[in-house]
Design an enzyme around this catalytic site. Sequence first.
Site, PDB file in Angstrom:
ATOM      1  N   SER A 105       0.859  -1.195   0.000  1.00 37.96           N
ATOM      2  CA  SER A 105       0.000   0.000   0.000  1.00 37.96           C
ATOM      3  C   SER A 105       0.886   1.233   0.000  1.00 37.96           C
ATOM      4  CB  SER A 105      -0.902   0.010   1.234  1.00 37.96           C
ATOM      5  OG  SER A 105      -1.524   1.275   1.400  1.00 37.96           O
ATOM      6  N   TYR A 109      -2.393   0.465  10.468  1.00 35.33           N
ATOM      7  CA  TYR A 109      -2.470  -0.255   9.184  1.00 35.33           C
ATOM      8  C   TYR A 109      -1.188  -0.024   8.376  1.00 35.33           C
ATOM      9  CZ  TYR A 109      -3.834  -1.005   4.299  1.00 35.33           C
ATOM     10  OH  TYR A 109      -3.873  -1.403   2.979  1.00 35.33           O
TER      11      TYR A 109
END
Length: 256
Positions: free
Chosen positions: A144, A157
């Site tokens: 990501s 995250y």
Amino acid sequence: MKDAFGAPQSLLVLGGTSEIGLATARRLIGLRTRTVRLAGRPSAALEAAADELRELGAQVSTVEFDALDPEAHEQVLGKVFAEGDVDAVLLAFGVSGDQARDEDDPAAAALVARTNYVGAVSAGLVCAGALQAQGHGSLVVLSSVAAERARREDFIYGSSKAGLDVFAQGLGDALHGTGVQVLVVRPGAVRNARAAGAPGSPLETTPEEVADAIVTGLRRGSETVWVPGALRVVMSVLRHVPRPLFRRLPAADRAG
């Protein structure tokens, strides 16, 4: 084996209900991938996903797989590879968590880390060993843009993806020259079903756009792809912004 155009003939998706995983499977089936295995926890959604792909003409089976049970990964995934060569593995499972809740609940924060990092390390190593043993194949790891730099709004995250990203890069180096490709994919914010109705953000992408980038990366033998590609330039700048200034940037300007 991959065909003359670099498209895999067989695909294993870890995270069998992942929107990006399924979009990638649809793209590859369109390029003549004929065998797809969807791995995930047994559910109606997993079976529905398998049925959808069968309608596209692929032979599709489901595999019971739990990212949070790394002790079982070698046995579960070993059976998949024992059934025949796997040309591409897409490591697509993960959870985004809830930053505000997880900051107040360390156990919930640890669940994000265990799923996105611990489970991925275990499954990634098992698959990498099997791909190396068969002498060919690709391991695609969904990282990501959040892995690039800590952001106040999603650092739990982001830290799990940062660990995964570094792991995948190192694994790629370890497998260099073995015939096994490791492709790290760094999407920005993804407009998926859960985000329906929410405001958009700059450089937002979709599962289909990520799938297209994965297919292109597999064909080219890439080690890293950004989705959209402009994120590579944006992050090369943001990576060097001093922390006091970075903190003051609106969340939408921190990319992804």
